[in-house]
Design a protein around this motif. Structure first.
Motif, PDB file in Angstrom:
ATOM      1  N   SER A   1      14.709  -4.724  -3.102  1.00 51.59           N
ATOM      2  CA  SER A   1      14.708  -4.302  -1.698  1.00 51.59           C
ATOM      3  C   SER A   1      16.122  -3.990  -1.221  1.00 51.59           C
ATOM      4  O   SER A   1      16.343  -3.002  -0.518  1.00 51.59           O
ATOM      5  CB  SER A   1      14.032  -5.337  -0.800  1.00 51.59           C
TER       6      SER A   1
ATOM      7  N   GLN B   1       3.228  -4.087  -1.279  1.00 52.54           N
ATOM      8  CA  GLN B   1       3.081  -4.812  -0.015  1.00 52.54           C
ATOM      9  C   GLN B   1       4.179  -5.859   0.135  1.00 52.54           C
ATOM     10  O   GLN B   1       4.782  -5.998   1.200  1.00 52.54           O
ATOM     11  CB  GLN B   1       1.699  -5.474   0.074  1.00 52.54           C
ATOM     12  N   ARG B   2       4.465  -6.573  -0.941  1.00 50.26           N
ATOM     13  CA  ARG B   2       5.544  -7.578  -0.881  1.00 50.26           C
ATOM     14  C   ARG B   2       6.895  -6.912  -0.644  1.00 50.26           C
ATOM     15  O   ARG B   2       7.724  -7.419   0.123  1.00 50.26           O
ATOM     16  CB  ARG B   2       5.585  -8.376  -2.186  1.00 50.26           C
TER      17      ARG B   2
ATOM     18  N   LYS C   1       7.415  -3.996   0.810  1.00 51.62           N
ATOM     19  CA  LYS C   1       7.384  -3.483   2.187  1.00 51.62           C
ATOM     20  C   LYS C   1       7.782  -4.588   3.172  1.00 51.62           C
ATOM     21  O   LYS C   1       8.598  -4.364   4.070  1.00 51.62           O
ATOM     22  CB  LYS C   1       5.982  -2.958   2.487  1.00 51.62           C
ATOM     23  N   GLU C   2       7.225  -5.777   2.994  1.00 54.73           N
ATOM     24  CA  GLU C   2       7.547  -6.896   3.881  1.00 54.73           C
ATOM     25  C   GLU C   2       9.032  -7.242   3.809  1.00 54.73           C
ATOM     26  O   GLU C   2       9.667  -7.505   4.844  1.00 54.73           O
ATOM     27  CB  GLU C   2       6.704  -8.112   3.510  1.00 54.73           C
ATOM     28  N   ARG C   3       9.600  -7.236   2.619  1.00 57.40           N
ATOM     29  CA  ARG C   3      11.028  -7.547   2.470  1.00 57.40           C
ATOM     30  C   ARG C   3      11.895  -6.470   3.107  1.00 57.40           C
ATOM     31  O   ARG C   3      12.893  -6.769   3.768  1.00 57.40           O
ATOM     32  CB  ARG C   3      11.377  -7.707   0.995  1.00 57.40           C
TER      33      ARG C   3
ATOM     34  N   GLU D   1      11.033  -4.363   5.537  1.00 56.95           N
ATOM     35  CA  GLU D   1      10.889  -4.414   6.994  1.00 56.95           C
ATOM     36  C   GLU D   1      11.628  -5.595   7.599  1.00 56.95           C
ATOM     37  O   GLU D   1      12.179  -5.483   8.702  1.00 56.95           O
ATOM     38  CB  GLU D   1       9.408  -4.443   7.370  1.00 56.95           C
ATOM     39  N   ALA D   2      11.689  -6.706   6.896  1.00 56.71           N
ATOM     40  CA  ALA D   2      12.425  -7.873   7.389  1.00 56.71           C
ATOM     41  C   ALA D   2      13.917  -7.569   7.517  1.00 56.71           C
ATOM     42  O   ALA D   2      14.604  -8.161   8.354  1.00 56.71           O
ATOM     43  CB  ALA D   2      12.213  -9.068   6.458  1.00 56.71           C
TER      44      ALA D   2
ATOM     45  N   ILE E   1       9.073  -0.039  10.864  1.00 51.61           N
ATOM     46  CA  ILE E   1       7.806  -0.229  10.150  1.00 51.61           C
ATOM     47  C   ILE E   1       7.667   0.931   9.170  1.00 51.61           C
ATOM     48  O   ILE E   1       7.682   2.100   9.566  1.00 51.61           O
ATOM     49  CB  ILE E   1       6.595  -0.237  11.125  1.00 51.61           C
TER      50      ILE E   1
ATOM     51  N   SER F   1       2.970   3.141   4.625  1.00 48.59           N
ATOM     52  CA  SER F   1       2.654   2.705   3.266  1.00 48.59           C
ATOM     53  C   SER F   1       1.249   3.126   2.893  1.00 48.59           C
ATOM     54  O   SER F   1       0.447   3.501   3.744  1.00 48.59           O
ATOM     55  CB  SER F   1       2.800   1.189   3.134  1.00 48.59           C
TER      56      SER F   1
END
Length: 178
Positions: free
Chosen positions: A20, A47-48, A50-52, A54-55, A61, A64
């Protein structure tokens, strides 16, 4: 078959954290980025990731989606006469997007070639970058990932299996020998 764990849950998390950061650095942020996971393992990893991203993205956002490449494969008729086709879901326009394509393992490059063909049916992105958790070598096509969690040398008869909690397993990567 004998199986040896080559990545633990912690190793997977650290690899996704590093990937990321590399994506953000290479792209100078998250503007114009989108992320697509290749069915099946790539969807969970995307998905994992993407979360990292976005954090770290200060409220951005990322668009995806997920991609089934079954009918784009050049060997689908060799695998099964009745292939299992999953639904591709891409709810954004490709144009003006830099796509991060995510898969769990890269081997011959044929899955990624099929994924790129499928993406082009949705539109023409600015670029496609490839992120994989494991690069096992053994390419048959000139395709190389941009982001890699782990490189491992695996023989043609060996298997690299990415087991993830989303599919009911414990997070780990195993190298299996006959």
């Amino acid at each position: 078959m004998t199986a040896k764990t080559i990545m633990t849950s912690g190793d997977i998390d650290r690899s996704l954290d590093r990937i990321s950061l590399e994506i953000i650095e290479r792209n100078r942020g998250l503007d114009e980025l989108s992320i697509i996971g290749v069915h099946t393992g790539g969807v969970f990893l995307a998905q994992r990731l993407k979360e990292r991203l976005e954090a770290r993205g200060h409220g951005i956002i990322l668009p995806s989606g997920n991609l089934d490449i079954t009918l784009y494969r050049d060997d689908w008729s060799l695998i099964s006469q009745n292939p299992v086709v999953r639904k591709s879901e891409i709810g954004f326009l490709m144009e003006d997007r830099r796509v991060i394509l995510v898969d769990d393992v890269i081997f011959t490059g044929r899955t990624i070639r099929a994924a790129m063909d499928a993406i082009m049916d949705y539109g023409r992105p600015l670029s496609i970058q490839l992120a994989v958790l494991v690069d096992r070598g053994g390419r048959e096509l000139p395709i190389q990932p941009d982001y890699v969690g782990m490189h491992v040398s695996a023989g043609k008869t060996e298997r690299v299996d990415v087991l993830l909690r989303e599919s009911g397993d414990v997070d780990k990567v195993q190298l299996s020998s006959p």
